[in-house]
Design a protein around this motif. Structure first.
Motif, mmCIF file in Angstrom:
data_model
loop_
_atom_site.group_PDB
_atom_site.id
_atom_site.type_symbol
_atom_site.label_atom_id
_atom_site.label_comp_id
_atom_site.label_asym_id
_atom_site.label_seq_id
_atom_site.Cartn_x
_atom_site.Cartn_y
_atom_site.Cartn_z
ATOM 1 N N ALA A 35 124.414 -46.734 46.456
ATOM 2 C CA ALA A 35 123.088 -47.327 46.679
ATOM 3 C C ALA A 35 122.046 -46.227 46.885
ATOM 4 C CB ALA A 35 123.133 -48.207 47.912
ATOM 5 N N VAL A 36 120.802 -46.587 46.639
ATOM 6 C CA VAL A 36 119.708 -45.649 46.930
ATOM 7 C C VAL A 36 118.723 -46.323 47.868
ATOM 8 C CG1 VAL A 36 119.673 -44.214 44.858
ATOM 9 C CG2 VAL A 36 118.520 -46.432 44.833
ATOM 10 N N PRO A 37 118.183 -45.569 48.843
ATOM 11 C CA PRO A 37 117.096 -46.174 49.605
ATOM 12 C C PRO A 37 115.802 -46.091 48.794
ATOM 13 C CG PRO A 37 117.781 -44.072 50.611
ATOM 14 C CD PRO A 37 118.556 -44.235 49.339
ATOM 15 N N ILE A 38 115.199 -47.239 48.585
ATOM 16 C CA ILE A 38 113.887 -47.272 47.916
ATOM 17 C C ILE A 38 112.881 -47.601 49.013
ATOM 18 C CG2 ILE A 38 112.458 -48.450 46.196
ATOM 19 C CD1 ILE A 38 115.125 -49.163 44.766
ATOM 20 N N LYS A 48 120.484 -55.494 53.961
ATOM 21 C CA LYS A 48 119.225 -56.220 54.196
ATOM 22 C C LYS A 48 118.056 -55.229 54.218
ATOM 23 C CE LYS A 48 118.798 -59.824 56.774
ATOM 24 N NZ LYS A 48 118.797 -60.827 57.817
ATOM 25 N N THR A 49 116.951 -55.639 53.653
ATOM 26 C CA THR A 49 115.763 -54.781 53.621
ATOM 27 C C THR A 49 115.185 -54.625 55.030
ATOM 28 O OG1 THR A 49 115.272 -55.386 51.368
ATOM 29 C CG2 THR A 49 113.393 -54.667 52.693
ATOM 30 N N VAL A 50 114.799 -53.400 55.337
ATOM 31 C CA VAL A 50 114.143 -53.131 56.629
ATOM 32 C C VAL A 50 112.636 -53.209 56.414
ATOM 33 C CG1 VAL A 50 113.741 -51.347 58.379
ATOM 34 C CG2 VAL A 50 116.036 -51.663 57.406
ATOM 35 N N LYS A 51 111.982 -53.937 57.304
ATOM 36 C CA LYS A 51 110.516 -54.109 57.200
ATOM 37 C C LYS A 51 109.875 -53.632 58.510
ATOM 38 C CE LYS A 51 109.084 -58.045 58.689
ATOM 39 N NZ LYS A 51 109.160 -59.474 58.866
ATOM 40 N N ILE A 52 108.917 -52.747 58.427
ATOM 41 C CA ILE A 52 108.212 -52.303 59.640
ATOM 42 C C ILE A 52 106.706 -52.384 59.382
ATOM 43 C CG2 ILE A 52 107.862 -50.419 61.313
ATOM 44 C CD1 ILE A 52 110.687 -49.433 60.608
ATOM 45 N N ARG A 53 105.991 -52.970 60.310
ATOM 46 C CA ARG A 53 104.530 -53.119 60.130
ATOM 47 C C ARG A 53 103.834 -51.795 60.418
ATOM 48 N NH1 ARG A 53 106.708 -57.345 62.881
ATOM 49 N NH2 ARG A 53 106.940 -59.215 61.597
ATOM 50 N N ILE A 54 102.747 -51.571 59.716
ATOM 51 C CA ILE A 54 101.995 -50.309 59.861
ATOM 52 C C ILE A 54 100.652 -50.625 60.526
ATOM 53 C CG2 ILE A 54 100.895 -48.400 58.603
ATOM 54 C CD1 ILE A 54 103.040 -48.719 56.426
ATOM 55 N N TYR A 85 105.885 -51.174 55.639
ATOM 56 C CA TYR A 85 106.890 -50.220 55.161
ATOM 57 C C TYR A 85 108.135 -51.042 54.870
ATOM 58 C CZ TYR A 85 110.886 -47.040 56.158
ATOM 59 O OH TYR A 85 112.070 -46.345 56.135
ATOM 60 N N PHE A 86 108.732 -50.859 53.674
ATOM 61 C CA PHE A 86 110.028 -51.496 53.358
ATOM 62 C C PHE A 86 111.032 -50.400 53.030
ATOM 63 C CE2 PHE A 86 107.212 -54.773 51.008
ATOM 64 C CZ PHE A 86 106.994 -55.505 52.161
ATOM 65 N N ARG A 87 112.256 -50.570 53.526
ATOM 66 C CA ARG A 87 113.365 -49.731 53.015
ATOM 67 C C ARG A 87 114.391 -50.674 52.409
ATOM 68 N NH1 ARG A 87 118.042 -48.304 55.287
ATOM 69 N NH2 ARG A 87 117.282 -48.532 57.423
ATOM 70 N N ILE A 88 114.467 -50.600 51.079
ATOM 71 C CA ILE A 88 115.354 -51.488 50.330
ATOM 72 C C ILE A 88 116.575 -50.664 49.927
ATOM 73 C CG2 ILE A 88 115.530 -52.879 48.215
ATOM 74 C CD1 ILE A 88 112.328 -52.974 48.417
ATOM 75 N N SER A 89 117.765 -51.195 50.173
ATOM 76 C CA SER A 89 118.981 -50.476 49.761
ATOM 77 C C SER A 89 119.508 -51.143 48.509
ATOM 78 C CB SER A 89 120.037 -50.540 50.857
ATOM 79 O OG SER A 89 119.538 -49.918 52.010
ATOM 80 N N ALA A 90 119.305 -50.486 47.357
ATOM 81 C CA ALA A 90 119.667 -51.119 46.081
ATOM 82 C C ALA A 90 120.602 -50.205 45.297
ATOM 83 C CB ALA A 90 118.406 -51.371 45.269
ATOM 84 N N LEU A 91 121.361 -50.789 44.377
ATOM 85 C CA LEU A 91 122.212 -49.977 43.505
ATOM 86 C C LEU A 91 121.316 -49.187 42.560
ATOM 87 C CD1 LEU A 91 125.032 -52.558 42.669
ATOM 88 C CD2 LEU A 91 125.117 -50.624 44.266
#
Ligand code: HSE
Length: 432
Positions: free
Chosen positions: A393-396, A424-430, A354-360
């Protein structure tokens, strides 16, 4: 009736719980063992008196009184920490006493020295309470699952972290707020670092791996990440994808190498570990003969942990009375059979992410991110893009198919270096 005498060092929560269990269960234990198990001496540097119900027990400020007492058969160390706990255990062993401890930090770091000293002296080491509080996980592994090669270990082994994640999930609260509340209620330590940063869970995983696989392993071999950076938004996205967030200890036995890791993990809602909530622990083993085994119960607390310490005392008392000391090796395997083993590098791990990227929120952003993932051989399973935030920004949020950790790290480093990324992108393993 034969009497077995116990000396207890440390009359804190677990120490006083153990004393209460021995007292309350004395008659029951006599019926089960044919022995009288007596708490002869308690050593504690703080306590000025013992409660009246322990009238027959001596209170001392000096642990040496226990080591030098020829009447004491079993020494119980419940002070926690590395020193003077290590010295006390070694002194007790040197004096020919059997030892019991709930100290997972001590056993995961100095276990080799303590187990070797005990084997040399021909005394037993009990440590049921070091993993899973009141759950009989050590005895299950040593005896109930003896006729298995253990293929994997997976579990929720820290009640504090599980309580915090459960509260965050059920009430949508931030980590700091739940932690503060847990500290006020006495569920979390004043210094919660070991619990929330996964270190306590790693200590426990080291102990289980030594016993399950018959290998030498140290704390430094476990890749460890905690839960302090987890945000309610990630828990909420996890729910949307059908997962519950848990701090898991995971180890897989690949024969010539073993995985050893502790990290926040998205667990599918229908997985058994997803329903283990609050301060409860759940430990799952897979054996080559038995298949799946799940042990569940209170992972902490005065009486549950006292129950586990008392179980070790009973085991040792029975072995003394029956002349069968050393019947079961401390680490399940014969000491000379315990081998070194290589640890699977974390970079070669493969799982969905799982990634949560905060981008413009700009044209082409999603295409750029997808391009970086594709270049690193990371295949997207699904994407959610939420509303624009105040920051612009939007969370993708992206869920991937199985990908390699090394490629994931490279892709995230490249994504985070883009001008369009604001956090910074959040990364969580599934968990598959
Ligand atoms: N601090 C531990 C927990 C308890 O929160 O689970 C004892 O291992």
């Amino acid at each position: 009736m034969k009497e077995i005498k116990v000396g207890l060092i440390g009359f804190g929560t677990v120490g006083s719980g153990t004393a209460e269990v021995l007292l309350e269960q004395a008659k029951n234990l006599e019926k089960k063992t044919g022995l009288k198990i007596t708490l002869k001496t308690v050593a504690d540097i703080v306590a000025d008196a013992l409660p009246e119900k322990f009238a027959g027990t001596i209170l001392s400020k000096d642990a040496n009184e226990i080591f030098t007492d020829p009447e004491i058969d079993i020494v119980v160390e419940l002070i926690g920490g590395l020193e003077p706990a290590r010295t006390f255990m070694l002194k007790a062993i040197e004096a020919g006493k059997h030892v019991v401890s709930a100290n997972k930090a001590l056993l995961s770091i100095h276990g080799r020295e303590i187990f070797a000293a005990a084997a040399k002296k021909g005394v037993e080491v009990g440590f049921e309470a070091s993993v899973g509080g009141g759950i009989p996980v050590i005895k299950s592994l040593k005896e109930g699952l003896a006729a298995n090669n253990i293929l994997s270990i997976m579990g929720i082994m820290n009640g504090t972290a599980n309580y915090i994640l459960s509260q965050m999930t059920d009430y949508g609260l931030p980590f700091d707020e739940v932690l503060k509340d847990a500290q006020e209620k006495g569920y979390a330590e004043a210094d919660p670092t070991y619990d929330v940063e996964g270190i306590d869970t790693a200590h426990k995983l080291v102990i289980l791996m030594m016993m399950a696989y018959g290998i030498n392993i140290g704390l430094e071999d476990v890749s460890t990440e905690g839960i302090s950076q987890i945000k309610p938004v990630d828990i909420s996205f996890a729910k949307k994808f059908g997962y519950r967030l848990k701090l898991l200890a995971i180890s897989k036995n690949h024969g010539d190498h073993v995985e050893a890791r502790v990290h926040p993990t998205m667990v599918p809602d229908d997985h058994m570990l997803a329903s283990i909530n609050g301060a409860y622990n759940g430990i799952h083993f897979k054996g080559d003969m038995v298949g799946n085994v799940l042990l569940y119960g209170m992972g902490a607390g005065k009486m549950p942990t006292g129950s586990a310490v008392a179980a070790d005392i009973v085991d040792i008392a029975r072995n003394i009375a029956n002349g069968s000391v050393g019947r079961v090796p401390a680490l399940s395997y014969l000491p000379e059979m315990i081998k070194d083993c290589s640890i699977t590098p974390m970079e070669s791990l493969r799982c969905p992410y799982y990634f949560r990227i905060s981008a413009l929120d700009k044209t082409g952003v999603l295409a750029t991110i997808a391009g970086i993932l594709g270049k690193n051989d990371i295949s997207i399973e699904s994407v959610i893009q939420k509303d624009r935030q105040d920051t612009g920004a939007v969370p993708i949020v992206i869920r991937t198919h199985e990908a390699e950790e090394k490629a994931v790290q490279a892709a995230i480093a490249e994504i985070d270096s883009l001008d369009i990324c604001v956090e910074k992108t959040v990364k969580i393993r599934i968990l598959e």
